[in-house]
Write a protein that holds these residues in place. Structure first.
Motif, PDB file in Angstrom:
ATOM      1  N   TYR A  47      50.880  29.102  15.326  1.00 45.73           N
ATOM      2  CA  TYR A  47      51.559  29.944  16.314  1.00 45.73           C
ATOM      3  C   TYR A  47      50.640  31.086  16.729  1.00 45.73           C
ATOM      4  CZ  TYR A  47      55.835  27.622  14.761  1.00 45.73           C
ATOM      5  OH  TYR A  47      56.781  26.675  14.453  1.00 45.73           O
ATOM      6  N   ARG A  48      50.729  31.441  18.014  1.00 41.88           N
ATOM      7  CA  ARG A  48      50.101  32.665  18.501  1.00 41.88           C
ATOM      8  C   ARG A  48      51.166  33.759  18.482  1.00 41.88           C
ATOM      9  NH1 ARG A  48      48.999  31.358  23.552  1.00 41.88           N
ATOM     10  NH2 ARG A  48      46.832  30.708  23.190  1.00 41.88           N
ATOM     11  N   ILE A  49      50.822  34.918  17.946  1.00 38.28           N
ATOM     12  CA  ILE A  49      51.726  36.064  17.983  1.00 38.28           C
ATOM     13  C   ILE A  49      51.022  37.180  18.740  1.00 38.28           C
ATOM     14  CG2 ILE A  49      52.981  35.427  15.897  1.00 38.28           C
ATOM     15  CD1 ILE A  49      51.305  37.537  14.380  1.00 38.28           C
ATOM     16  N   SER A  50      51.691  37.743  19.730  1.00 38.66           N
ATOM     17  CA  SER A  50      51.055  38.696  20.642  1.00 38.66           C
ATOM     18  C   SER A  50      51.839  40.000  20.678  1.00 38.66           C
ATOM     19  CB  SER A  50      50.985  38.106  22.054  1.00 38.66           C
ATOM     20  OG  SER A  50      50.342  36.847  22.047  1.00 38.66           O
ATOM     21  N   ARG A  51      51.072  41.095  20.645  1.00 41.38           N
ATOM     22  CA  ARG A  51      51.649  42.429  20.767  1.00 41.38           C
ATOM     23  C   ARG A  51      50.529  43.413  21.056  1.00 41.38           C
ATOM     24  NH1 ARG A  51      54.588  45.635  15.882  1.00 41.38           N
ATOM     25  NH2 ARG A  51      52.495  46.552  15.795  1.00 41.38           N
ATOM     26  N   ASP A  52      50.849  44.459  21.761  1.00 41.54           N
ATOM     27  CA  ASP A  52      49.863  45.514  22.051  1.00 41.54           C
ATOM     28  C   ASP A  52      48.647  44.978  22.797  1.00 41.54           C
ATOM     29  OD1 ASP A  52      51.551  47.193  20.532  1.00 41.54           O
ATOM     30  OD2 ASP A  52      50.484  46.659  18.693  1.00 41.54           O
ATOM     31  N   GLY A  53      48.830  43.925  23.591  1.00 46.21           N
ATOM     32  CA  GLY A  53      47.733  43.378  24.375  1.00 46.21           C
ATOM     33  C   GLY A  53      46.742  42.559  23.584  1.00 46.21           C
ATOM     34  N   ARG A  54      47.080  42.192  22.342  1.00 48.44           N
ATOM     35  CA  ARG A  54      46.185  41.401  21.498  1.00 48.44           C
ATOM     36  C   ARG A  54      46.931  40.224  20.910  1.00 48.44           C
ATOM     37  NH1 ARG A  54      45.452  46.334  19.727  1.00 48.44           N
ATOM     38  NH2 ARG A  54      46.448  45.899  17.733  1.00 48.44           N
ATOM     39  N   ASP A  55      46.150  39.197  20.561  1.00 50.42           N
ATOM     40  CA  ASP A  55      46.703  37.995  19.937  1.00 50.42           C
ATOM     41  C   ASP A  55      46.282  37.924  18.475  1.00 50.42           C
ATOM     42  OD1 ASP A  55      47.724  37.195  22.403  1.00 50.42           O
ATOM     43  OD2 ASP A  55      45.982  35.948  22.863  1.00 50.42           O
ATOM     44  N   SER A  56      47.200  37.519  17.635  1.00 49.58           N
ATOM     45  CA  SER A  56      46.915  37.090  16.286  1.00 49.58           C
ATOM     46  C   SER A  56      47.556  35.721  16.111  1.00 49.58           C
ATOM     47  CB  SER A  56      47.447  38.093  15.246  1.00 49.58           C
ATOM     48  OG  SER A  56      46.630  39.257  15.190  1.00 49.58           O
ATOM     49  N   TYR A  57      47.433  35.131  14.923  1.00 51.15           N
ATOM     50  CA  TYR A  57      47.902  33.763  14.714  1.00 51.15           C
ATOM     51  C   TYR A  57      48.558  33.634  13.341  1.00 51.15           C
ATOM     52  CZ  TYR A  57      44.769  32.975  18.638  1.00 51.15           C
ATOM     53  OH  TYR A  57      44.148  33.051  19.859  1.00 51.15           O
ATOM     54  N   VAL A  58      49.532  32.746  13.273  1.00 49.50           N
ATOM     55  CA  VAL A  58      50.182  32.389  12.008  1.00 49.50           C
ATOM     56  C   VAL A  58      50.029  30.889  11.833  1.00 49.50           C
ATOM     57  CG1 VAL A  58      52.347  32.264  10.724  1.00 49.50           C
ATOM     58  CG2 VAL A  58      51.817  34.294  12.089  1.00 49.50           C
ATOM     59  N   TYR A  59      49.523  30.498  10.680  1.00 45.25           N
ATOM     60  CA  TYR A  59      49.290  29.088  10.374  1.00 45.25           C
ATOM     61  C   TYR A  59      50.125  28.707   9.159  1.00 45.25           C
ATOM     62  CZ  TYR A  59      46.693  24.853   9.041  1.00 45.25           C
ATOM     63  OH  TYR A  59      46.333  23.571   8.695  1.00 45.25           O
ATOM     64  N   GLY A  60      51.004  27.724   9.341  1.00 47.07           N
ATOM     65  CA  GLY A  60      51.802  27.201   8.238  1.00 47.07           C
ATOM     66  C   GLY A  60      50.986  26.192   7.458  1.00 47.07           C
ATOM     67  N   SER A  61      50.586  26.546   6.240  1.00 43.46           N
ATOM     68  CA  SER A  61      49.626  25.762   5.473  1.00 43.46           C
ATOM     69  C   SER A  61      50.310  24.945   4.381  1.00 43.46           C
ATOM     70  CB  SER A  61      48.587  26.696   4.845  1.00 43.46           C
ATOM     71  OG  SER A  61      49.224  27.595   3.945  1.00 43.46           O
ATOM     72  N   LEU A  62      49.501  24.188   3.657  1.00 45.03           N
ATOM     73  CA  LEU A  62      49.959  23.363   2.540  1.00 45.03           C
ATOM     74  C   LEU A  62      49.005  23.586   1.386  1.00 45.03           C
ATOM     75  CD1 LEU A  62      52.137  21.104   1.934  1.00 45.03           C
ATOM     76  CD2 LEU A  62      50.328  19.450   2.412  1.00 45.03           C
ATOM     77  N   HIS A  63      49.544  23.723   0.175  1.00 45.16           N
ATOM     78  CA  HIS A  63      48.720  24.065  -0.981  1.00 45.16           C
ATOM     79  C   HIS A  63      48.046  22.853  -1.617  1.00 45.16           C
ATOM     80  CE1 HIS A  63      50.474  27.888  -0.359  1.00 45.16           C
ATOM     81  NE2 HIS A  63      51.604  27.673  -0.989  1.00 45.16           N
ATOM     82  N   HIS A  76      47.201  43.996  12.432  1.00 46.68           N
ATOM     83  CA  HIS A  76      47.215  43.872  13.887  1.00 46.68           C
ATOM     84  C   HIS A  76      47.262  45.259  14.524  1.00 46.68           C
ATOM     85  CE1 HIS A  76      48.004  41.481  17.580  1.00 46.68           C
ATOM     86  NE2 HIS A  76      48.667  42.563  17.962  1.00 46.68           N
ATOM     87  N   ALA A  77      48.047  46.171  13.935  1.00 46.41           N
ATOM     88  CA  ALA A  77      48.183  47.520  14.475  1.00 46.41           C
ATOM     89  C   ALA A  77      46.885  48.310  14.365  1.00 46.41           C
ATOM     90  CB  ALA A  77      49.307  48.261  13.760  1.00 46.41           C
ATOM     91  N   GLN A  78      46.015  47.932  13.439  1.00 47.87           N
ATOM     92  CA  GLN A  78      44.720  48.583  13.281  1.00 47.87           C
ATOM     93  C   GLN A  78      43.695  48.105  14.307  1.00 47.87           C
ATOM     94  OE1 GLN A  78      43.444  47.986   9.219  1.00 47.87           O
ATOM     95  NE2 GLN A  78      45.317  48.893   8.368  1.00 47.87           N
ATOM     96  N   GLY A  79      44.121  47.175  15.165  1.00 52.56           N
ATOM     97  CA  GLY A  79      43.220  46.684  16.200  1.00 52.56           C
ATOM     98  C   GLY A  79      42.496  45.417  15.840  1.00 52.56           C
ATOM     99  N   GLN A  80      42.869  44.809  14.715  1.00 52.63           N
ATOM    100  CA  GLN A  80      42.235  43.570  14.279  1.00 52.63           C
ATOM    101  C   GLN A  80      43.091  42.369  14.656  1.00 52.63           C
ATOM    102  OE1 GLN A  80      41.719  44.481  10.028  1.00 52.63           O
ATOM    103  NE2 GLN A  80      39.522  44.472  10.399  1.00 52.63           N
ATOM    104  N   SER A  81      42.438  41.328  15.114  1.00 53.42           N
ATOM    105  CA  SER A  81      43.106  40.052  15.348  1.00 53.42           C
ATOM    106  C   SER A  81      43.100  39.271  14.037  1.00 53.42           C
ATOM    107  CB  SER A  81      42.391  39.263  16.441  1.00 53.42           C
ATOM    108  OG  SER A  81      43.043  38.037  16.684  1.00 53.42           O
ATOM    109  N   VAL A  82      44.265  38.772  13.632  1.00 51.01           N
ATOM    110  CA  VAL A  82      44.448  38.176  12.312  1.00 51.01           C
ATOM    111  C   VAL A  82      44.840  36.714  12.443  1.00 51.01           C
ATOM    112  CG1 VAL A  82      45.761  38.337  10.153  1.00 51.01           C
ATOM    113  CG2 VAL A  82      45.280  40.409  11.475  1.00 51.01           C
ATOM    114  N   LEU A  83      44.287  35.878  11.576  1.00 52.22           N
ATOM    115  CA  LEU A  83      44.865  34.553  11.363  1.00 52.22           C
ATOM    116  C   LEU A  83      45.482  34.578   9.967  1.00 52.22           C
ATOM    117  CD1 LEU A  83      43.805  31.066  12.389  1.00 52.22           C
ATOM    118  CD2 LEU A  83      44.550  31.411  10.036  1.00 52.22           C
ATOM    119  N   ALA A  84      46.807  34.521   9.910  1.00 55.82           N
ATOM    120  CA  ALA A  84      47.531  34.568   8.647  1.00 55.82           C
ATOM    121  C   ALA A  84      47.944  33.148   8.264  1.00 55.82           C
ATOM    122  CB  ALA A  84      48.766  35.458   8.768  1.00 55.82           C
ATOM    123  N   ALA A  85      47.437  32.673   7.138  1.00 51.45           N
ATOM    124  CA  ALA A  85      47.776  31.343   6.637  1.00 51.45           C
ATOM    125  C   ALA A  85      48.723  31.510   5.456  1.00 51.45           C
ATOM    126  CB  ALA A  85      46.520  30.588   6.216  1.00 51.45           C
TER     127      ALA A  85
END
Length: 317
Positions: A52-68, A277-286
């Protein structure tokens, strides 16, 4: 490509279980790809899981549903996941298992829970699971019995070609190291242990007995196979319904435990993503894909925090 392959193969070798003497009684060792196979898997890699792309404050981050757990052919990111990885500033995992301090906490008895006293019969049953996993009984002796049980549960999937050394968090960690992408943990180790291990020894003992029974009765492997298949196909509906088909949520206590382990951790995960994300970093959260399911899913938590959520894989109908 060759440098990545060397790092990856070295990592697999460090996780080898068993040996020639127990090969017939042990699950198959992780497959070690040839250079040609690795090149083909990288070139033909497909996206799995949920992205998923998650967007706020004019920036994109991502959430990835992973498997262990995973298969060798899942060792490389597919096109959409790779594109996301190349756009972000940091990889966020539930825990950063490359961090020595985190590993130190996980290797010790949890500070919040008293020592769990096991009867000789119960200790024998737990040791039998170590033997089934081709591990010496003392290998996990310093861990809380519930953490050892969790390890044995994951290792049981190796019989079906699903190995923790091919879990997406492991592979993403290696990818991040190869590409100098910083890694952070969204949870701290002590906090995750509080979620995984009840402080009440009676509840912890009950969870241990139930988990052992599931392993002994052969109920774990079918669950892992179905969950892995659903993840590989991006089948969120099946994952959403996990508590109904897993044959592992049998009473009110089981339901409370599942909510604590899954939904209960989502606010912390969401807060960690939001902070970066609020610190200005684009994140990929797995995070484990089940965190994207449920009434208090991570995606709902992020939406409530003002993120616009867009599913990238699989594409919604």
């Amino acid at each position: 490509m060759r440098r990545w392959l060397r790092i990856y193969c070295s990592f697999l070798l460090s996780l080898g279980f068993g040996g020639p003497a127990c090969a017939a009684a042990c699950p198959p060792a992780p497959t070690q790809a040839t250079a040609a196979q690795a090149a083909a898997w990288s070139r033909l890699a497909q996206d799995h899981g949920l992205l998923y792309r998650i967007s706020r404050d004019g920036r994109d981050s991502y959430v990835y549903g992973s498997l262990h757990i995973g298969r060798p052919e899942w060792a490389y990111p597919g096109p959409k996941l790779r594109a996301a990885l190349e756009r972000v500033d940091v990889l966020a995992l539930e825990l950063d298992l490359s961090d020595a301090a985190t590993l130190q906490v996980l290797s010790q008895p949890p500070a919040h829970a008293p020592e769990l006293k096991l009867t000789p019969a119960l200790r024998k049953r737990l040791d039998a699971q170590a033997s089934a996993a081709c591990l010496p009984a003392e290998a996990l002796a310093r861990q809380h019995p519930l953490m050892a049980l969790s390890t044995y549960t994951v290792l049981a999937a190796r019989w079906d070609g699903l190995d923790p050394s091919f879990g997406q968090e492991t592979l993403l960690t290696l990818w991040a190291r190869e590409h100098a992408l910083p890694i952070i943990g969204l949870e701290d180790a002590a906090g995750q242990l509080r979620a995984l291990i009840p402080a009440d020894p009676k509840l912890a003992l009950l969870a241990l007995q139930k988990g052992l029974a599931q392993l002994e009765q052969g109920r774990v492997r079918p669950i892992m196979k179905r969950l892995a298949q659903a993840w590989a196909q991006g089948d969120l509906a099946t994952m959403q319904d996990y508590a109904h088909w897993c044959d592992c949520v049998e009473d009110a206590q089981d339901r409370a435990d599942f909510v604590r382990l899954n939904d209960g951790r989502n606010p912390t995960l969401a807060a960690g993503i939001e902070a970066r994300h609020a610190q200005g970093q684009s994140v990929l959260a797995a995070v484990g894909a089940l965190h994207l399911s449920g009434q208090q899913s991570l995606l709902k938590q992020l939406s409530q925090r003002g993120f616009v959520v867009q599913q990238l894989h699989p594409r919604p109908n």
